[in-house]
Design a protein around this motif. Structure first.
Motif, PDB file in Angstrom:
ATOM      1  N   ILE A 141      24.719   4.256 -52.305  1.00 25.05           N
ATOM      2  CA  ILE A 141      26.028   4.736 -51.860  1.00 25.05           C
ATOM      3  C   ILE A 141      27.111   3.898 -52.545  1.00 25.05           C
ATOM      4  CG2 ILE A 141      25.147   5.465 -49.612  1.00 25.05           C
ATOM      5  CD1 ILE A 141      26.643   2.946 -48.461  1.00 25.05           C
ATOM      6  N   PRO A 142      28.369   4.321 -52.596  1.00 19.16           N
ATOM      7  CA  PRO A 142      28.869   5.651 -52.261  1.00 19.16           C
ATOM      8  C   PRO A 142      28.714   6.658 -53.387  1.00 19.16           C
ATOM      9  CG  PRO A 142      30.695   4.263 -52.853  1.00 19.16           C
ATOM     10  CD  PRO A 142      29.460   3.388 -52.911  1.00 19.16           C
ATOM     11  N   GLY A 143      28.447   6.180 -54.627  1.00 20.02           N
ATOM     12  CA  GLY A 143      28.180   7.093 -55.734  1.00 20.02           C
ATOM     13  C   GLY A 143      26.722   7.507 -55.751  1.00 20.02           C
ATOM     14  N   HIS A 144      26.341   8.300 -56.736  1.00 25.90           N
ATOM     15  CA  HIS A 144      24.961   8.789 -56.875  1.00 25.90           C
ATOM     16  C   HIS A 144      24.496   9.512 -55.609  1.00 25.90           C
ATOM     17  CE1 HIS A 144      24.010   6.918 -60.748  1.00 25.90           C
ATOM     18  NE2 HIS A 144      24.731   5.883 -60.350  1.00 25.90           N
ATOM     19  N   PRO A 175      34.995   7.725 -48.055  1.00 31.80           N
ATOM     20  CA  PRO A 175      35.150   6.735 -46.985  1.00 31.80           C
ATOM     21  C   PRO A 175      36.173   7.134 -45.929  1.00 31.80           C
ATOM     22  CG  PRO A 175      35.275   5.704 -49.155  1.00 31.80           C
ATOM     23  CD  PRO A 175      35.409   7.176 -49.364  1.00 31.80           C
ATOM     24  N   GLY A 176      36.974   8.177 -46.193  1.00 34.20           N
ATOM     25  CA  GLY A 176      37.968   8.610 -45.220  1.00 34.20           C
ATOM     26  C   GLY A 176      37.449   9.600 -44.202  1.00 34.20           C
ATOM     27  N   LEU A 177      36.200  10.074 -44.363  1.00 33.49           N
ATOM     28  CA  LEU A 177      35.637  11.059 -43.447  1.00 33.49           C
ATOM     29  C   LEU A 177      34.822  10.382 -42.355  1.00 33.49           C
ATOM     30  CD1 LEU A 177      34.313  13.883 -45.823  1.00 33.49           C
ATOM     31  CD2 LEU A 177      36.504  13.777 -44.616  1.00 33.49           C
ATOM     32  N   ARG A 230      40.115   1.669 -55.125  1.00 36.07           N
ATOM     33  CA  ARG A 230      38.812   1.032 -55.333  1.00 36.07           C
ATOM     34  C   ARG A 230      38.436   0.108 -54.183  1.00 36.07           C
ATOM     35  NH1 ARG A 230      39.870  -1.162 -61.321  1.00 36.07           N
ATOM     36  NH2 ARG A 230      41.843  -1.638 -60.270  1.00 36.07           N
ATOM     37  N   ASP A 231      39.426  -0.307 -53.368  1.00 34.48           N
ATOM     38  CA  ASP A 231      39.103  -1.118 -52.190  1.00 34.48           C
ATOM     39  C   ASP A 231      38.263  -0.344 -51.184  1.00 34.48           C
ATOM     40  OD1 ASP A 231      40.462  -3.377 -53.073  1.00 34.48           O
ATOM     41  OD2 ASP A 231      42.368  -2.742 -52.164  1.00 34.48           O
ATOM     42  N   LEU A 232      38.274   0.978 -51.285  1.00 36.71           N
ATOM     43  CA  LEU A 232      37.544   1.781 -50.314  1.00 36.71           C
ATOM     44  C   LEU A 232      36.034   1.612 -50.455  1.00 36.71           C
ATOM     45  CD1 LEU A 232      39.676   5.054 -50.406  1.00 36.71           C
ATOM     46  CD2 LEU A 232      39.716   3.240 -48.684  1.00 36.71           C
ATOM     47  N   GLN A 233      35.557   1.321 -51.653  1.00 35.80           N
ATOM     48  CA  GLN A 233      34.120   1.055 -51.794  1.00 35.80           C
ATOM     49  C   GLN A 233      33.743  -0.190 -51.013  1.00 35.80           C
ATOM     50  OE1 GLN A 233      31.736   1.730 -55.286  1.00 35.80           O
ATOM     51  NE2 GLN A 233      31.126  -0.423 -55.380  1.00 35.80           N
ATOM     52  N   GLY A 234      34.522  -1.259 -51.173  1.00 37.89           N
ATOM     53  CA  GLY A 234      34.256  -2.473 -50.415  1.00 37.89           C
ATOM     54  C   GLY A 234      34.364  -2.248 -48.915  1.00 37.89           C
ATOM     55  N   HIS A 235      35.302  -1.385 -48.504  1.00 39.48           N
ATOM     56  CA  HIS A 235      35.460  -1.064 -47.088  1.00 39.48           C
ATOM     57  C   HIS A 235      34.183  -0.417 -46.546  1.00 39.48           C
ATOM     58  CE1 HIS A 235      37.637   0.302 -43.447  1.00 39.48           C
ATOM     59  NE2 HIS A 235      36.859   1.377 -43.553  1.00 39.48           N
ATOM     60  N   LEU A 236      33.645   0.546 -47.296  1.00 38.66           N
ATOM     61  CA  LEU A 236      32.439   1.242 -46.859  1.00 38.66           C
ATOM     62  C   LEU A 236      31.236   0.300 -46.859  1.00 38.66           C
ATOM     63  CD1 LEU A 236      31.594   4.117 -46.005  1.00 38.66           C
ATOM     64  CD2 LEU A 236      30.898   4.497 -48.381  1.00 38.66           C
ATOM     65  N   LEU A 237      31.106  -0.518 -47.900  1.00 38.70           N
ATOM     66  CA  LEU A 237      29.985  -1.451 -47.970  1.00 38.70           C
ATOM     67  C   LEU A 237      30.086  -2.520 -46.883  1.00 38.70           C
ATOM     68  CD1 LEU A 237      29.663  -1.940 -51.837  1.00 38.70           C
ATOM     69  CD2 LEU A 237      28.167  -0.602 -50.345  1.00 38.70           C
ATOM     70  N   ARG A 293      27.791  -4.938 -41.997  1.00 37.87           N
ATOM     71  CA  ARG A 293      27.833  -5.340 -40.585  1.00 37.87           C
ATOM     72  C   ARG A 293      26.783  -4.580 -39.778  1.00 37.87           C
ATOM     73  NH1 ARG A 293      33.248  -5.138 -42.120  1.00 37.87           N
ATOM     74  NH2 ARG A 293      33.557  -3.059 -41.251  1.00 37.87           N
ATOM     75  N   PHE A 294      26.612  -3.309 -40.085  1.00 37.85           N
ATOM     76  CA  PHE A 294      25.601  -2.510 -39.397  1.00 37.85           C
ATOM     77  C   PHE A 294      24.209  -3.093 -39.633  1.00 37.85           C
ATOM     78  CE2 PHE A 294      22.593   0.910 -38.852  1.00 37.85           C
ATOM     79  CZ  PHE A 294      23.106   1.678 -37.819  1.00 37.85           C
TER      80      PHE A 294
END
Length: 647
Positions: free
Chosen positions: A380-383, A417-419, A473-480, A485-486
């Motif tokens: 994630i988030p690509g591929h 990451p916005g969904l 590009r900060d959104l990738q770090g946000h998702l990761l 944490r999970f």
């Protein structure tokens, strides 16, 4: 919803391929300093008129439609037709044209694959019957002077830390008595399975020919092996240590005059790097359980201890997730009438497979018995095209107008990451992954997210505003960060490719696989990340061995034979000790077991050498002799490696 098994899926006939006679395709290729031109000559060899036809093929190259040709593509899959539709009469041919950068086609593995023709009613097989690429070019022999140095007395690969040889040999015990600690039993079971025999414990332990004893002072994977005329003594502190010693014992077995012998010697050994891995891509092409079990045996034999299992990508999703059966019902299959189109030469018929929970349990247990940890990768988030296509209502934002194209030519393969659906999806998938895989690591990819992604998404703009982000590009770090944490709450450590460190939103304890080269290794080590070195120019086993056009493999990272892989350290000289090493075997060009073995061996042996001994490169003739001996053993077990000498 009815759930079908792998076997039921594979038995379903969803497409009838018309094969009374195949259509013929000839390829003409020319290039100059500005451009390559690829002409496709399609001949109708059938006795019927073909209307509203489209030529399908897979080509992993960046091309555009040429003169009078219309083209659409999804990943590697191209659909070609004349700009002005016209029927193809029996005996007629049609020319279609593609253009690209110079040196578009350099080797036979660059040629189009998976060719077929579709009409409104039927699908027809198409065979590429002629091309103008050279078939082969002689390569220089690895040792022009013909010299061959003999291996050291032990001949172990990877090389042992300390070997003290004594005089003499002892017969290999055909049915020895065993005295073994409980921690040694998995290693002995593996050793016997490799030999195809069964040993028993004697009534009197003092009569045992093979003694396995615990020495708690030894490190995690360390072992001590003493072979003399009286007995074989193997000492270790853990089950993994006994597995490493058993691998050395198996390698030391030599056949002479019709019987097997062991040299009398003493080995004291332990690994340099704690993480020594092999990555296999099972998303681009599916590899069955028997192949995986053999792969784990080979890894154990050469003392690799982490199996990085690449399970998801744009071309397929291979892991059964009970929360989302669509991932196996849709995402695991490709074909002309499937949701996912053919890719990478897989052709028009239904193609694919997935791993059930029971399959995963068998792989995990098989690996654990050999001292190997399975590291699953959910990229994630690509591929992510396969999972997005399988779950469009959850993972696709119909209002997202972002325009991008990935390296593999997809324009719809990135999670948003916005969904809210993205996080619902990750929660369910990662929860099941943690249940299935008991090891400490879960790899989440994070590589090759294309430029332009998320720029046209209102949902992403709202997220950036809420979090105070200024760069999409900060959104990738946000998702990761969310995924990290999970996983941490479930006792798991996130691992990523080197792009995961971009944006500086992950913990500094996050292991990072550095794949682009030495500079990435330096930067990641300097930033404080534990680094797993797998630079493409010498650790990607899918690259071609040489410049010979007949040699299979990709060439975007150059070429690398065994000597190149051995001579180059995985870490630059100015980088201190790091976490470990890894070889990566991507499967774009590996639809068969035979091709997998050819690309894997012998080059994975260089990674094994560096990973265990922490050194190499300075004694190529001696290493080559040990590698040739290893290949002889693999051939005796039915493996088909690439020969070291020119073929």
């Amino acid at each position: 919803m009815t759930t079908l098994s792998n076997e039921q899926y594979e038995s379903m006939s969803t497409l009838s391929i018309q094969k009374p006679e195949v259509l013929r395709l000839r390829l003409s290729y020319a290039e100059d300093k500005q451009q390559s031109r690829l002409e496709l000559h399609l001949e109708n060899t059938l006795d019927i008129e073909l209307r509203q036809w489209c030529l399908h093929l897979d080509l992993q190259r960046d091309v555009c439609a040429g003169t009078a040709t219309a083209m659409t593509r999804t990943g590697s899959h191209l659909r070609l037709s004349p700009v002005t539709p016209c029927p193809l009469l029996p005996g007629d041919d049609c020319r279609l044209q593609l253009t690209g950068a110079p040196r578009l086609l350099q080797r036979l593995s660059d040629l189009p694959g998976g060719c077929y023709l579709s009409t409104a009613e039927d699908v027809y097989e198409v065979q590429l019957q002629a091309h103008h690429l050279p078939l082969s070019r002689p390569e220089n022999p690895p040792n022009p002077d013909g010299s061959r140095e003999q291996p050291a007395r032990s001949g172990l690969l990877p090389a042992a830390r300390y070997v003290t040889a004594t005089d003499g040999w002892r017969p290999w015990p055909v049915a020895p008595g065993i005295s073994a600690a409980a921690a040694a039993l998995p290693a002995l079971d593996w050793l016997q399975s490799m030999l195809g025999c069964h040993w028993q414990s004697p009534d009197n332990g003092e009569q045992a020919e093979l003694v396995c004893a615990v020495d708690a002072t030894l490190a995690e994977e360390a072992y001590r092996l003493d072979i003399n005329g009286d007995r074989i003594l193997l000492e270790a502190a853990t089950a993994a240590g006994f597995c490493r010693g058993a691998a050395s014992l198996l390698q030391l077995r030599e056949g002479q005059s019709g019987e097997y012998l062991l040299p009398c010697l003493r080995v004291e050994d332990q690994p340099h790097y704690r993480y020594r891995a092999l990555m296999l891509d099972c998303a681009r092409h599916f590899h069955d359980l028997d192949t995986l079990f053999d792969l784990l045996d080979w890894m154990a034999l050469y003392k690799l201890n982490h199996f990085h299992w690449h399970l998801t990508d744009d071309e397929a999703w291979r892991l059964d997730i009970k929360a989302y059966p669509q991932l196996r019902e849709i995402g695991a299959w490709r074909g002309h009438r499937e949701v996912l189109p053919p890719q990478l030469g897989s052709g028009p018929e239904r193609y694919g497979g997935y791993y059930s929970h029971a399959d995963v349990a068998r792989v995990v247990d098989y690996a654990a018995a050999r001292g190997i940890t399975v590291v699953p990768e959910i990229d994630i988030p690509g591929h992510c095209r396969a999972c997005i296509e399988a779950l469009p209502g959850l993972l696709r934002d119909p209002d997202d107008r972002s325009a991008y194209c990935s390296v593999q030519f997809f324009d719809d393969n990135v999670l948003n990451p916005g969904l809210s659906g993205t996080y619902e999806f990750l929660d369910a998938v990662l929860a099941e992954v943690c249940e299935l895989f008991p090891g400490p690591y879960v790899h989440l990819g994070a590589d090759e997210v294309p430029a332009g992604v998320w720029l046209g998404s209102d949902a992403c703009r709202r997220l950036m505003l809420r979090e105070g982000y200024r760069d999409p590009r900060d959104l990738q770090g946000h998702l990761l960060g969310y995924a990290q944490r999970f996983l941490a709450a479930r006792g798991r450590t996130l691992v990523g490719w080197e792009e995961a460190a971009q944006g500086d939103k992950l913990d500094r304890g996050t292991p990072i696989c550095a794949w682009t080269g030495d500079e990435a290794v330096r930067q990641l080590v300097a930033a404080g990340y534990p680094v797993i070195s797998c630079p493409a120019p010498r650790a990607y086993l899918d690259v071609a061995w040489s410049d010979d056009p007949g040699e299979p493999g990709l060439h975007w990272a150059g070429t690398a034979d065994l000597e190149a892989c051995y001579r180059q350290s995985p870490f630059p000289a100015d980088v201190p000790n790091a976490m470990g090493v890894q070889a990566n075997l991507w499967s774009e060009l590996l639809p068969s077991r035979e091709q997998l073995e050819y690309m894997l061996f012998p080059r994975v042996l260089a990674t094994a050498e560096w990973g265990w001994s922490g050194q190499g490169g300075d004694n190529w003739p001696e290493f080559r002799a040990r590698a040739e001996r290893a290949l002889d053993y693999l051939r005796s077990r039915g493996v088909r490696p690439r020969p070291l000498d020119p073929v």
